[in-house]
Write a protein that holds these residues in place. Structure first.
Motif, PDB file in Angstrom:
ATOM      1  N   UNK A 107      -4.841 -39.064  -8.149  1.00  0.00           N
ATOM      2  CA  UNK A 107      -4.907 -38.092  -6.963  1.00  0.00           C
ATOM      3  C   UNK A 107      -4.160 -36.992  -8.563  1.00  0.00           C
ATOM      4  N   UNK A 108      -3.372 -36.757  -8.164  1.00  0.00           N
ATOM      5  CA  UNK A 108      -2.301 -36.184  -9.444  1.00  0.00           C
ATOM      6  C   UNK A 108      -3.165 -36.131 -10.721  1.00  0.00           C
ATOM      7  N   UNK A 109      -3.617 -37.651 -10.903  1.00  0.00           N
ATOM      8  CA  UNK A 109      -4.131 -37.917 -12.441  1.00  0.00           C
ATOM      9  C   UNK A 109      -5.579 -36.991 -12.617  1.00  0.00           C
ATOM     10  N   UNK A 110      -6.615 -36.942 -11.549  1.00  0.00           N
ATOM     11  CA  UNK A 110      -6.913 -36.261 -11.405  1.00  0.00           C
ATOM     12  C   UNK A 110      -7.595 -34.784 -10.977  1.00  0.00           C
ATOM     13  N   UNK A 111      -5.916 -34.306 -10.882  1.00  0.00           N
ATOM     14  CA  UNK A 111      -5.665 -33.431 -10.573  1.00  0.00           C
ATOM     15  C   UNK A 111      -6.165 -32.812  -9.108  1.00  0.00           C
ATOM     16  N   UNK A 112      -6.177 -33.730  -8.105  1.00  0.00           N
ATOM     17  CA  UNK A 112      -6.636 -33.452  -7.227  1.00  0.00           C
ATOM     18  C   UNK A 112      -5.603 -33.123  -5.808  1.00  0.00           C
ATOM     19  N   UNK A 113      -4.945 -31.178  -6.179  1.00  0.00           N
ATOM     20  CA  UNK A 113      -3.778 -31.856  -6.229  1.00  0.00           C
ATOM     21  C   UNK A 113      -3.106 -31.750  -4.322  1.00  0.00           C
ATOM     22  N   UNK A 114      -4.284 -31.217  -3.335  1.00  0.00           N
ATOM     23  CA  UNK A 114      -3.748 -31.455  -1.757  1.00  0.00           C
ATOM     24  C   UNK A 114      -4.022 -32.678  -1.639  1.00  0.00           C
ATOM     25  N   UNK A 115      -4.906 -33.532  -1.948  1.00  0.00           N
ATOM     26  CA  UNK A 115      -4.686 -34.695  -1.769  1.00  0.00           C
ATOM     27  C   UNK A 115      -3.916 -35.562  -2.589  1.00  0.00           C
ATOM     28  N   UNK A 116      -3.620 -35.367  -3.533  1.00  0.00           N
ATOM     29  CA  UNK A 116      -1.832 -35.857  -4.397  1.00  0.00           C
ATOM     30  C   UNK A 116      -0.800 -35.080  -3.723  1.00  0.00           C
ATOM     31  N   UNK A 117      -1.170 -34.255  -2.853  1.00  0.00           N
ATOM     32  CA  UNK A 117       0.337 -33.584  -2.468  1.00  0.00           C
ATOM     33  C   UNK A 117       0.371 -34.820  -0.463  1.00  0.00           C
ATOM     34  N   UNK A 118      -0.509 -34.364   0.275  1.00  0.00           N
ATOM     35  CA  UNK A 118      -0.983 -35.328   1.005  1.00  0.00           C
ATOM     36  C   UNK A 118      -0.857 -36.375   1.189  1.00  0.00           C
ATOM     37  N   UNK A 119      -0.664 -37.321   0.158  1.00  0.00           N
ATOM     38  CA  UNK A 119      -0.563 -39.313   0.027  1.00  0.00           C
ATOM     39  C   UNK A 119       1.030 -38.786  -0.584  1.00  0.00           C
ATOM     40  N   UNK A 120       1.537 -37.471  -1.326  1.00  0.00           N
ATOM     41  CA  UNK A 120       2.794 -37.961  -1.097  1.00  0.00           C
ATOM     42  C   UNK A 120       3.619 -37.540   0.184  1.00  0.00           C
ATOM     43  N   UNK A 121       3.310 -37.026   0.861  1.00  0.00           N
ATOM     44  CA  UNK A 121       4.078 -36.264   1.943  1.00  0.00           C
ATOM     45  C   UNK A 121       4.330 -38.196   3.211  1.00  0.00           C
ATOM     46  N   UNK A 122       3.199 -38.658   2.942  1.00  0.00           N
ATOM     47  CA  UNK A 122       2.806 -40.045   3.605  1.00  0.00           C
ATOM     48  C   UNK A 122       3.532 -40.876   3.373  1.00  0.00           C
ATOM     49  N   UNK A 123       3.747 -41.018   1.496  1.00  0.00           N
ATOM     50  CA  UNK A 123       4.157 -41.883   1.431  1.00  0.00           C
ATOM     51  C   UNK A 123       6.158 -41.854   1.170  1.00  0.00           C
ATOM     52  N   UNK A 124       6.545 -40.727   1.537  1.00  0.00           N
ATOM     53  CA  UNK A 124       8.105 -40.229   1.938  1.00  0.00           C
ATOM     54  C   UNK A 124       7.592 -40.305   3.468  1.00  0.00           C
ATOM     55  N   UNK A 125       7.149 -40.326   4.037  1.00  0.00           N
ATOM     56  CA  UNK A 125       7.300 -40.343   5.605  1.00  0.00           C
ATOM     57  C   UNK A 125       8.406 -42.001   5.680  1.00  0.00           C
ATOM     58  N   UNK A 126       6.851 -42.973   5.447  1.00  0.00           N
ATOM     59  CA  UNK A 126       6.821 -44.207   5.382  1.00  0.00           C
ATOM     60  C   UNK A 126       8.043 -45.230   4.730  1.00  0.00           C
ATOM     61  N   UNK A 127       8.336 -44.525   3.306  1.00  0.00           N
ATOM     62  CA  UNK A 127       9.653 -44.708   2.675  1.00  0.00           C
ATOM     63  C   UNK A 127      10.780 -45.032   3.790  1.00  0.00           C
TER      64      UNK A 127
END
Length: 367
Positions: A107-127
């Motif tokens: 999503x970041x590569x495609x500049x879909x920043x809202x989706x990238x941000x949400x995915x990053x937050x989920x990644x950090x939570x489960x990490x």
């Protein structure tokens, strides 16, 4: 727990190596076999999604593999969620963190920043959840390292995204580099991914020696991986290793001519510019230099990369050749093209401006 069983590691190792060496059918066959053996586990779908990512790595602007990548990562997340809900197994949390991380990358590569941000937050939570299992420590360090480095990279390079960073904890850039370096030789599953990022980080941080050593090593391990090979050519070129840079650059162009998997215009742009540069500035062979500079420009057009430094440096190279051959009209035209379209802050613009003045003076004297 499946990840760290010796049987699965043995089965996965060859397929993972095939994937990084761009032997995708062989890798997918092995990963699908794992899926038959372990249909409810998130690992096979995650690895099949990783294959899609590496198919696009040579040119990340290629969106052909996006849907398949997201589909596999969503399947991996779905299977991991079921395991997590039933058992709170930290392995499941690890896969959710990893799969969300890859979705965020795309999503970041495609500049879909809202989706990238949400995915990053989920990644950090489960990490964070997966930290309960000590065997994950080298693999977890990969996520931590990326976060620590790219938090600051985003802060410095993406002004519009700075307000979003308050949603995330503070980070330590140098620690991030050190963590990725540890992962690159301690981890099993994320080792090569760490090296992929370190090559780019070393280049951005002007760590030329480290970039060269790592690029050469990864290319030797995966000789048919175009990303690693072009970084080997680039880093050898930056350090003035003429014979080595030329050998690798010619190898890249030969593989493009032979239509080898993954070798396309982005790698061709690197390789042809390197060879053009040497022909002009070292060997003084204008005929060969023109061929390679024009190849670089053609590859840039193929990949919609007219803003790249390699493209404008090639146009400038043609301007220098025209000037040296006394074709001042052509030299002026090339210089004007660079000045009209290249970023005014670039060295190519500055050099074109200087050469334009010299070409105009020489033209007046000739008349």
């Amino acid at each position: 727990m499946l990840l760290f069983t010796s049987e699965v590691q043995i089965e996965a190792t060859n397929a993972i190596n095939q994937m990084y060496n761009f032997k995708f059918p062989e890798a997918e066959r092995e990963f699908n076999y794992l899926k038959v053996k372990h249909p409810d586990h998130p690992l096979p779908d995650f690895l099949l999604g990783l294959v899609q990512w590496w198919k696009m790595v040579p040119n990340t602007q290629n969106e052909v593999y996006d849907d398949r990548l997201l589909e596999y990562m969503d399947r991996s997340i779905s299977k991991a969620e079921k395991i997590w809900d039933d058992t709170e197994n930290p392995e499941a949390a690890f896969f959710m963190a990893a799969a969300y991380g890859f979705k965020g990358r795309l999503h970041a590569e495609r500049k879909h920043w809202a989706r990238a941000t949400l995915a990053a937050k989920n990644a950090l939570k489960y990490l964070e959840y997966s930290r309960e299992f000590a065997d994950f420590s080298p693999e977890l360090m990969f996520g931590d390292g990326l976060y620590n480095y790219y938090y600051h990279f985003i802060k410095q390079n993406f002004k519009l995204l700075r307000p979003v960073l308050w949603l995330f904890p503070k980070a330590n850039k140098q620690q991030g580099i050190e963590q990725l370096e540890k992962v690159s030789y301690q981890a099993f599953y994320t080792r090569t991914e760490a090296r992929y990022f370190l090559l780019q980080i070393y280049a951005m941080e002007n760590m030329s020696e480290k970039s060269y050593e790592l690029a050469k090593y990864t290319h030797q391990n995966y000789p048919d991986n175009p990303f690693f090979e072009r970084y080997h050519a680039r880093s050898a070129f930056m350090l003035g290793k003429l014979d080595e840079a030329m050998e690798v650059a010619k190898s890249i162009l030969n593989k493009i001519d032979n239509k080898q998997v993954g070798y396309e215009g982005v790698s061709g742009r690197y390789a042809s510019y390197i060879l053009g540069y040497y022909q002009l500035y070292i060997f003084k062979n204008h005929t060969e230099a023109k061929i390679y500079f024009k190849k670089c420009m053609d590859f840039s057009i193929q990949t919609a990369s007219l803003e790249s430094g390699y493209y404008w440096a090639s146009v400038l190279g043609l301007a220098r050749i025209a000037y040296q051959e006394g074709d001042y009209d052509k030299a002026v035209d090339h210089c004007k093209e660079v000045m009209d379209k290249a970023d005014k802050k670039t060295s190519q613009y500055t050099e074109a401006k200087k050469l334009l003045s010299e070409a105009k003076k020489a033209r007046r004297k000739k008349k």
